[in-house]
Design an enzyme around this catalytic site. Sequence first.
Site, PDB file in Angstrom:
ATOM      1  N   CYS A 135       0.784  -1.427  -0.057  1.00  0.00           N
ATOM      2  CA  CYS A 135      -0.094  -0.038  -0.065  1.00  0.00           C
ATOM      3  C   CYS A 135       0.814   1.266   0.057  1.00  0.00           C
ATOM      4  O   CYS A 135       0.348   2.421   0.124  1.00  0.00           O
ATOM      5  CB  CYS A 135      -1.145   0.006   1.265  1.00  0.00           C
ATOM      6  SG  CYS A 135      -1.863  -1.662   1.235  1.00  0.00           S
ATOM      7  N   HIS A 267      -4.081   7.887   5.139  1.00  0.00           N
ATOM      8  CA  HIS A 267      -4.393   6.551   4.699  1.00  0.00           C
ATOM      9  C   HIS A 267      -5.708   5.919   5.087  1.00  0.00           C
ATOM     10  O   HIS A 267      -6.197   5.469   4.318  1.00  0.00           O
ATOM     11  CB  HIS A 267      -3.228   5.465   5.493  1.00  0.00           C
ATOM     12  CG  HIS A 267      -3.216   4.295   4.821  1.00  0.00           C
ATOM     13  ND1 HIS A 267      -2.938   4.274   3.486  1.00  0.00           N
ATOM     14  CD2 HIS A 267      -3.136   2.928   5.336  1.00  0.00           C
ATOM     15  CE1 HIS A 267      -2.990   2.776   3.214  1.00  0.00           C
ATOM     16  NE2 HIS A 267      -2.867   2.221   4.302  1.00  0.00           N
ATOM     17  N   GLU A 278      -2.951   5.665  13.054  1.00  0.00           N
ATOM     18  CA  GLU A 278      -2.830   6.852  12.445  1.00  0.00           C
ATOM     19  C   GLU A 278      -3.005   8.104  12.937  1.00  0.00           C
ATOM     20  O   GLU A 278      -2.462   9.201  13.029  1.00  0.00           O
ATOM     21  CB  GLU A 278      -3.436   6.766  10.982  1.00  0.00           C
ATOM     22  CG  GLU A 278      -3.040   7.844  10.053  1.00  0.00           C
ATOM     23  CD  GLU A 278      -3.604   7.436   8.611  1.00  0.00           C
ATOM     24  OE1 GLU A 278      -4.534   6.915   8.418  1.00  0.00           O
ATOM     25  OE2 GLU A 278      -3.342   8.276   7.690  1.00  0.00           O
ATOM     26  N   LYS A 296     -10.561   7.017   0.958  1.00  0.00           N
ATOM     27  CA  LYS A 296     -10.891   5.526   0.593  1.00  0.00           C
ATOM     28  C   LYS A 296     -12.184   5.397   1.108  1.00  0.00           C
ATOM     29  O   LYS A 296     -12.679   4.078   0.751  1.00  0.00           O
ATOM     30  CB  LYS A 296      -9.726   4.643   1.523  1.00  0.00           C
ATOM     31  CG  LYS A 296      -8.472   4.548   1.187  1.00  0.00           C
ATOM     32  CD  LYS A 296      -7.555   3.489   1.907  1.00  0.00           C
ATOM     33  CE  LYS A 296      -6.175   3.596   1.393  1.00  0.00           C
ATOM     34  NZ  LYS A 296      -5.204   4.855   1.675  1.00  0.00           N
ATOM     35  N   HIS A 301      -9.910   0.838  -0.889  1.00  0.00           N
ATOM     36  CA  HIS A 301      -8.642   0.672  -0.732  1.00  0.00           C
ATOM     37  C   HIS A 301      -8.135   0.206  -2.120  1.00  0.00           C
ATOM     38  O   HIS A 301      -8.381  -0.988  -2.541  1.00  0.00           O
ATOM     39  CB  HIS A 301      -8.660  -0.190   0.280  1.00  0.00           C
ATOM     40  CG  HIS A 301      -7.060  -0.264   0.707  1.00  0.00           C
ATOM     41  ND1 HIS A 301      -5.962   0.056  -0.054  1.00  0.00           N
ATOM     42  CD2 HIS A 301      -6.625  -0.576   2.217  1.00  0.00           C
ATOM     43  CE1 HIS A 301      -4.812   0.135   0.769  1.00  0.00           C
ATOM     44  NE2 HIS A 301      -5.120  -0.188   1.960  1.00  0.00           N
ATOM     45  N   PHE A 360       1.785  -3.079   5.001  1.00  0.00           N
ATOM     46  CA  PHE A 360       2.286  -4.225   5.687  1.00  0.00           C
ATOM     47  C   PHE A 360       4.031  -3.941   6.029  1.00  0.00           C
ATOM     48  O   PHE A 360       4.616  -3.411   5.023  1.00  0.00           O
ATOM     49  CB  PHE A 360       2.331  -5.490   4.862  1.00  0.00           C
ATOM     50  CG  PHE A 360       0.761  -6.118   5.174  1.00  0.00           C
ATOM     51  CD1 PHE A 360      -0.030  -5.572   5.800  1.00  0.00           C
ATOM     52  CD2 PHE A 360       0.895  -7.430   4.833  1.00  0.00           C
ATOM     53  CE1 PHE A 360      -1.142  -6.262   6.130  1.00  0.00           C
ATOM     54  CE2 PHE A 360      -0.319  -8.082   5.243  1.00  0.00           C
ATOM     55  CZ  PHE A 360      -1.292  -7.523   6.084  1.00  0.00           C
TER      56      PHE A 360
END
Lengths: 372, 166
Positions: A135, A267, A278, A296, A301, A360
């Site tokens: 991502c 994000h 976040e 998003k 996503h 990740f």
Amino acid sequence: MTGGVVVTGYGVFTAFGWGEKALRDGVFTGTQVFAPANRFDPTPFRTPMTAAAAGDPDLVDVLGGCADDAVDMAGLPPGTAGATLLGSAGDWKSVTRYSRGLDFSPGAGVPGVLAGAVADRVGFRGPRLAFTNACVASASALIHGWRLITAGRQDVALCAGAYLVEEENMAKFDSGRTLSKDGVIRPFSLDRTGLLLGDGVAAIVLESEEHALARGAQVLARMTGFGVASDAFHIAKPHPEGRGIASAVSQAFRRAGVSGVDYVNAHGTGTPANDGAETNGLRAALGTNTPISSTKSTTGHMLEASGAVEFVVSLLALLDGAVPPTAGYTTPDPACDLDYVTEGPRRLALHRVLSLNAAFGGMNTAILLEQP
Amino acid sequence: MITVAGAELTGALEPVPGFIESNFNPLVYRAAVEVLTGREFDGSRLAVVVCSLIGDATTTGLASRLLVDGQVHNAILFMQATANAVLGYLSREFDLTGPLLSMSTVDDDPRDTAELLLADPELDAVLLLTVELAADERTAAAYRLLGRTPPTTDGATALLLERDPQ
């Protein structure tokens, strides 16, 4: 001021369709277009809902179309000696077709081959790299483009990201229990239960300011800085205090010589773990007064394409003086206590905006865009 | 740019916790450990780059077969399917808080990426890991498309690179 990195063109495709008008009409109005997937049978999964454009478009075609749009908008001549930097894990449909014993395109599943295909299509003769770090992949492509231009190694970089909804990742995210339980995405809201996947492809032309000015190109914005930092915490979970996010934002500010922004495109995946972490990172880096939204909530996503598409969203916010809203929000979460622009689009004079992504492995990126 | 340490690994390795279905991530992790262990560095000023043309085709293939067979996925495949997830494990062990990248390229030299990263005054070193698995039928077709001989063994190299002080 000269000597910086500027944006001179872009092309974009989302579930709302092709181009900036579709993006403005969808993302900037807070429209949610999630519907049961019809490219594959979604019944085995936790939710059937995705944000997908009509039909079953081919990833290579859509990516090529966005690259064409970006290069055309920038007005670059054929044969430009630019870099082509892609954020993509390849075309997963070719993998599924192979597993089903059908004809498949062996090159489409290889990210580096896709980067080369885009470069050949637009005639760019410089480096060709595909970033595969999930991502933050296309944010990494944009940062790499900034590095190449700032170091004087390239005048132009076409930076792109591409993901179209398919069943391989639907299955993986389903097994990881990250998909929204109730088929609704509500970033930063107390009742959020997870993310939904969405189509996203974008290509952006970054250029040295000298090169752009010398050829009379229209400068849309400046990319004035970036931050990239890791949590050093877990293979998949974000650091609960948002250590890497805070560090990436601080680094971006340090590189740009600034101390704040007017808007943050977060994000904001809508998972319980991401949004709290976040928020903590953003609070540590920015305080509590900066408008923040998760787009998003409208696009879904877009995995490897998130950074590139959200860069374009941030650019349009800057150009239009409009903060896109966080859609789907219902209930304040004490752990998410910032200004998430939940009431609908907000008109604001924006001078500088920040686009954030996380992935990740605990990776975090922050990209700063400013008015030219 | 100078090489201050290197390692080369091939064949099957002990699994890494959470990364048990493929040799890709153990190769990344163990090659990195071999180079980093016992060495002093500032983890915020070290970048890690994993370069693999094809990536973890073993995990990709296993997950895809489960999908088409209608079987429930193993959540471990979700975690280990991304090339950078193992870097989260590595970064925790060595407190690496700098850039972590994974990439795929056909013709570009990954050392050029390392050299570009070392032009950044906020970085002192780059750990460059290159990994490829033995080809399966699907990836062999990709190698042949590129005019290359498909690899027959799993292998990784690690290089710890720094600026040339000269």
